[in-house]
Design a protein around this motif. Structure first.
Motif: not given
Lengths: 66, 405
Positions: A23, A27, B158, B174, B254, B258
């Motif tokens: 992640v 990102t 993030s 995302y 987002q 995750a």
């Protein structure tokens, strides 16, 4: 009855590391792409996405090889 | 073994029905947050999950060979009637939790059914207590916590890394990541859950003497089990998708990314190390974790509490139904027929109850409270028309508990 703490701990560590790592890298890639007109950021972003793709490919390989 | 054929046929059909319920029950795992964040359109999402489930079913047969995972002693005298009873217990519980929109574990329902039926038909020695604790109970406790922790930390990281980025510019990225990780979860689900049904069918074939012990599942078993779970996935368990995508917490792209990555990592890490865990519990845990990881996100603990209660009940409840069914099927042909008729009747009743408040791909992303408020009205169209012309009454419909269903 013995609880296999070692295996549990391994699952926890592997999951935490791979999730947070993936992640985080993804990102960075997304943030890099969102920055307008910065060639270095763009290149870095594609490196990040490639790393993520490699990790996913490895994940699929794990499923198949099992 | 000619006289066994009909019974084995019934067991195989029941196993495929279970596989189908497993499919629509678990669509939510991979696709709930993908749908709720708008990364994919509902129909596209379930179609993608269905295809990947089918592909996953063909990838390996490792799980199918150890269907019960050593939980029941397969040499202690497993009969087709027993497997039938176990499947009926699992299907009934899956249908009930689907009606309630609760994401509960299909694998636990199957294990519970097998344990319940074995206890009645074979006795205590047919069940390995230690294996139940080690392979079912501990992963059930650990999996959602591990997945939740991972996605909480990932969500935090993030949001920290991207705190200066423009949300509109990053959302697309995302969403793409979310689609990829949801695909991975679907694939892993296909390899795990479709194979459980293959294992059950193979076990039935072995007990009926149709195939040799320790044989691989025949090709037609793999194809039909894969097709059943894919079809179920495509039909989509919209009630559960809404709970997981909207009911537990509000998910942004987002967070969805995750959560899905955390779920995929947990499933892959643990199944690689030999833990058979529930995909459902992992995914619910990681959705909760993603909710906790974002500042200002609302986590609805009441929904989460109901869900966890359903998790706790799954094993004993499916076991109880299966035990009752096993008592009947032990009586001979009339018992099997009774169980089959009762099972069909229960499923039909649940379907009818679900029709009263239908949730489909068209309204899956509506807010649960708002949708419930309109759906509690028995004649939706008529009351909506009346409500449109007269001023709102004193009592808001949404505040009254649902009287029906």
């Amino acid at each position: 009855m013995s609880i296999d703490w070692h295996a549990l701990g391994t699952v926890l560590a592997v999951t935490l590391l791979s999730t947070v790592g993936l992640v985080g890298v993804f990102t960075l890639g997304v943030v890099g792409l969102a920055r307008p007109a910065a060639a270095a950021a763009r290149g870095g972003a594609y490196v990040c996405f490639a790393a993520c793709a490699a990790a996913v490919a490895w994940g699929i390989w794990l499923i198949v090889a099992k | 073994m000619e006289h066994m054929t009909l019974l084995i046929g019934i067991v195989i059909a029941t196993a495929l029905v279970f596989d189908f319920t497993n499919g629509f029950h678990d669509t939510a795992n991979a696709m709930a947050t993908t749908i709720s964040t708008g990364a994919l359109k509902p129909k596209t999402a379930v179609a993608m999950a269905a295809v990947l489930n089918l592909v996953g079913a063909f990838l390996s047969v490792a799980v199918a060979k150890t269907i019960s995972g050593g939980i029941i002693d397969e040499s202690a005298g497993v009969k087709p009637e027993m497997i039938f009873a176990a499947l009926v217990g699992a299907i009934v519980w899956n249908m009930l939790t689907w009606l309630a929109g609760l994401p509960s574990s299909s694998s636990h329902a199957l294990f519970g059914g097998l344990i319940g039926a074995t206890l009645v038909a074979v006795g205590r020695h047919g069940v390995h207590g230690e294996a139940v604790v080690m392979k079912v109970l501990i992963p059930a406790l650990a999996a959602p916590i591990v997945a939740g922790l991972a996605s909480t930390l990932a969500t935090r990281l993030s949001y920290r890394l991207g705190r200066n980025a423009d949300p509109a510019a990053t959302a697309k990225g995302y969403r793409a990541g979310q689609i990829a990780s949801a695909g991975l979860v679907s694939l892993a689900h296909g390899t795990n859950d479709a194979q459980k049904t293959m294992g059950v069918i193979t076990l039935a074939l072995i007990t009926g003497g149709v195939v040799a012990p320790h044989a691989d599942p025949p090709l037609w078993v793999i194809v039909s089990a894969g097709a059943a779970i894919a079809l179920g996935t495509y039909i989509g368990g919209w009630r559960i998708i809404r709970t997981m995508g909207k009911g537990l917490t509000d998910i942004q792209p987002q967070q969805g990314f995750a959560a899905q990555t955390g779920a995929a990592a947990t499933i892959l890490a643990s199944s690689h190390l030999g833990f058979a865990l529930s995909t459902t519990q992992v995914c619910s845990g990681s959705v909760m974790g993603a909710g906790l990881g974002r500042k200002g996100a609302v986590v609805r603990w009441s929904t989460a509490g109901r869900m966890v209660a359903a998790w706790g009940l799954t094993l004993p409840a499916a076991g109880l139904v299966a035990a009752g069914a096993a008592l009947l099927t032990d009586q001979g042909t009339w018992g099997v027929v009774t169980v089959a008729v009762a099972g069909l009747a229960i499923c039909a009743a649940i379907r009818t109850a679900a029709r009263r408040k239908p949730i489909t791909h068209t309204n899956v992303n509506d807010e649960p409270a708002a949708a419930d408020a309109t759906a509690t009205e028995p004649q939706g169209a008529v009351t909506a028309a009346i409500a449109a012309v007269i001023p709102p009454p004193v009592g808001v419909p949404g505040t009254t508990p649902a009287p029906t269903a």
